[in-house]
Every structure is written in C-alpha cells, then in structure tokens.
Design an enzyme around this catalytic site. Structure first.
Site, PDB file in Angstrom:
ATOM      1  N   ASP A  59       0.854  -1.188   0.000  1.00 53.98           N
ATOM      2  CA  ASP A  59       0.000   0.000   0.000  1.00 53.98           C
ATOM      3  C   ASP A  59       0.890   1.238   0.000  1.00 53.98           C
ATOM      4  O   ASP A  59       2.113   1.148   0.163  1.00 53.98           O
ATOM      5  CB  ASP A  59      -0.964   0.015   1.198  1.00 53.98           C
ATOM      6  N   THR A  66      -1.687 -11.853   9.342  1.00 55.23           N
ATOM      7  CA  THR A  66      -2.530 -12.895   8.735  1.00 55.23           C
ATOM      8  C   THR A  66      -2.035 -13.271   7.347  1.00 55.23           C
ATOM      9  O   THR A  66      -2.256 -14.389   6.884  1.00 55.23           O
ATOM     10  CB  THR A  66      -3.987 -12.429   8.626  1.00 55.23           C
ATOM     11  N   GLY A  67      -1.396 -12.332   6.663  1.00 57.37           N
ATOM     12  CA  GLY A  67      -0.895 -12.588   5.313  1.00 57.37           C
ATOM     13  C   GLY A  67      -1.920 -12.399   4.221  1.00 57.37           C
ATOM     14  O   GLY A  67      -1.614 -12.600   3.039  1.00 57.37           O
ATOM     15  N   LYS A  91      -5.407   0.463  -3.467  1.00 56.37           N
ATOM     16  CA  LYS A  91      -6.621  -0.277  -3.126  1.00 56.37           C
ATOM     17  C   LYS A  91      -7.841   0.596  -3.383  1.00 56.37           C
ATOM     18  O   LYS A  91      -7.853   1.781  -3.062  1.00 56.37           O
ATOM     19  CB  LYS A  91      -6.591  -0.703  -1.654  1.00 56.37           C
TER      20      LYS A  91
END
Length: 280
Positions: free
Chosen positions: A160, A214-215, A183
């Site tokens: 990001d 969390t990936g 995004k």
C-alpha cells in the site's frame, strides 16, 4: 559488549562468530513464576538486545530487570536494541479511557536506558515518546542483499502507499524500480488492488512490508501479480508476526516467503546481525 535477553538469544551464535563480546547473564524463573536475572561480568557500557515477541509483557519486565541489574553493577551507559518492539501498533487512543501503550512502555524503559534502537518500527513518530535518543533502524540493506540474485532486474512493490518508503529503501539498495499497490473499495465486502504505474509482466517482483500477520494482503497481491503475468513473486517483511496458518497461506501463493530474524520463525532467513554489529 552485548547482553542478550531471552528475546535475543537466537542472535548469539552469529554474534559470537563475528567476534562480538557477549556479557554473560543468568535468566530463570522463580517457582511462583516471577522472573530472575543476574548479570555476570563488569564494565562501563553495554548494549542489551532482545525482541519483545510473545510473551511480550514478560520480555518487557525482563528488560527492566536487566537495566536495573546493570545499573546496580555500575554500568554507566546502556543502549537498548529491541528489533521487534511490542505495543508499537498501539500508538493512539481510539476509545475514551485507553492508554497510548507504546508510550507507556517506552517511558518505562527510559528509566534505565539512554538510547533505544528499533528495527522498522510501525510508526516512527512514536520514537518521541522515549526520553533519550531513539533511532529507527532500517533493514533495507539486508533484505535487498538477500533478494539481489533472485530478483535480477525485477522490481519492488509495497502492499500500500503507506509502505512505499520501505519499498523505495530496498529498491535503492538494488538499483531497481519500485511502486506500490493501490486499493479501491468496489463494494462493502470487496476491495480491488492494482500496482501503480508499473508493468510487472515477465518480471520478478518482491513485495515488502514491515509486518506480516494474517498474510491476507500479501496473498491477494500475489494472486493479482500472477494474473498480470509476473514471472516470480517474492514476499518479505521485517517482522514475521504470523497468525496461525499464515506462513502456509502466503507460501502457497508465492515463490518464496522470507522475513528477517527479528522474531525467530521457520521463514526467518534474513539475518539482521550485520546491522546489530553496528550498534554495539
């Protein structure tokens, strides 16, 4: 000389092989669960190294005890290197009555230590909470060198815009192009991602961030890169704070997952010891 807390023991062999002097310390637990530390050896200066990964609170208390023990022994200057700094993401009040947890921890550590070094802290602005000298250490060089041959003339992407500076730092080590994913929410439950102003077709790509938990973001980014024709996809981060199953999920989606060893994990293949040696 270095003193390694329980969150820094995994650096010991490599530090010793590099010729670093390590101060001996005994760390154990009393029968009631309280921590016991004892510093062996004397000196004027010491650099304490310990990441504060789980159990975080226990490791933070240990750093306070080590600081007190070193002062009691007559050490006059103490540096603290916390490669992974717990509570770094709790840097603001979101509900009335909450603490700024990272501030509380930094102020407590500042009682004993004059200098604080953190690797790739989540928000560099929080360093102002430490009473003494506080430095954000970049792992860009060791990450870049690890992937140099694998990437070739590829490119580096941030997941990001907020992580763009991190991607830039790694890309500059390698002399490569860099960019980030943008995004866009297309529904209440769906987010669209796309890399900005770069063509990934036929190229090796490294996605780099500060923390992988969390990936999920990395998996979605990798899936998109596959569709766009990327050749090989690598994922890296400074801190592998992996939730259950995250290593397996990310590894299935990419050609290689490799993080630094600020936290010991099965994929902590990138050593920060070359940077630690500069801080002694």
């Amino acid at each position: 000389m270095f003193l390694l807390g329980s969150g820094g023991k995994h650096f010991e062999d490599e530090l010793r092989n590099a010729g670093a002097k390590i101060l001996e310390v005994e760390i154990k637990r009393f029968p009631d669960g309280e921590k016991y530390v004892r510093v062996m050896g004397n000196g004027d200066e010491a650099t304490v190294v310990s990441s504060t990964f789980y159990p975080q609170d226990e490791k933070i208390v240990e750093l306070l005890l080590l600081g007190d023990a070193l002062r009691e022994k007559g050490f006059e200057k103490l540096k603290l290197v916390v490669p992974y700094f717990a509570y770094s993401r709790q840097d603001r009040v979101t509900k009335d009555g909450e603490p700024i947890s990272v501030r509380a921890v930094m102020r407590a550590l500042g009682i004993y230590y004059e200098e604080l070094y953190i690797f790739d802290t989540h928000n560099p602005e929080t360093l102002r909470f430490f009473p003494g000298k506080a430095v954000n250490v970049s792992p860009a060089r060791v990450i870049g060198e690890y992937f140099r041959e694998k990437l070739g003339d590829g490119l580096v992407l941030a997941p990001d815009k907020g992580a763009l500076e991190r991607a830039r730092a790694v890309a500059e080590v390698l002399g490569l192009e860099y960019s980030h994913f943008e995004k866009r929410r297309i529904s209440p439950t769906e987010v669209e991602m796309h890399p900005v102003d770069v063509d990934v077709k036929g190229k090796n790509v490294l996605i780099v961030d500060d923390i992988i938990s969390t990936g999920g973001t990395m998996v979605r980014a990798a899936e998109l890169l596959r569709k766009l024709g990327a050749k090989k996809i690598y994922v890296s981060a400074t801190h592998g704070v992996f939730a259950e199953g995250a290593i397996e999920r990310v590894s299935r989606a990419v050609d290689e997952l490799a993080v630094t060893n600020t936290i010991p994990t099965p994929v902590s293949r990138i050593s920060i010891v070359p940077e630690l040696l500069k801080l002694e």
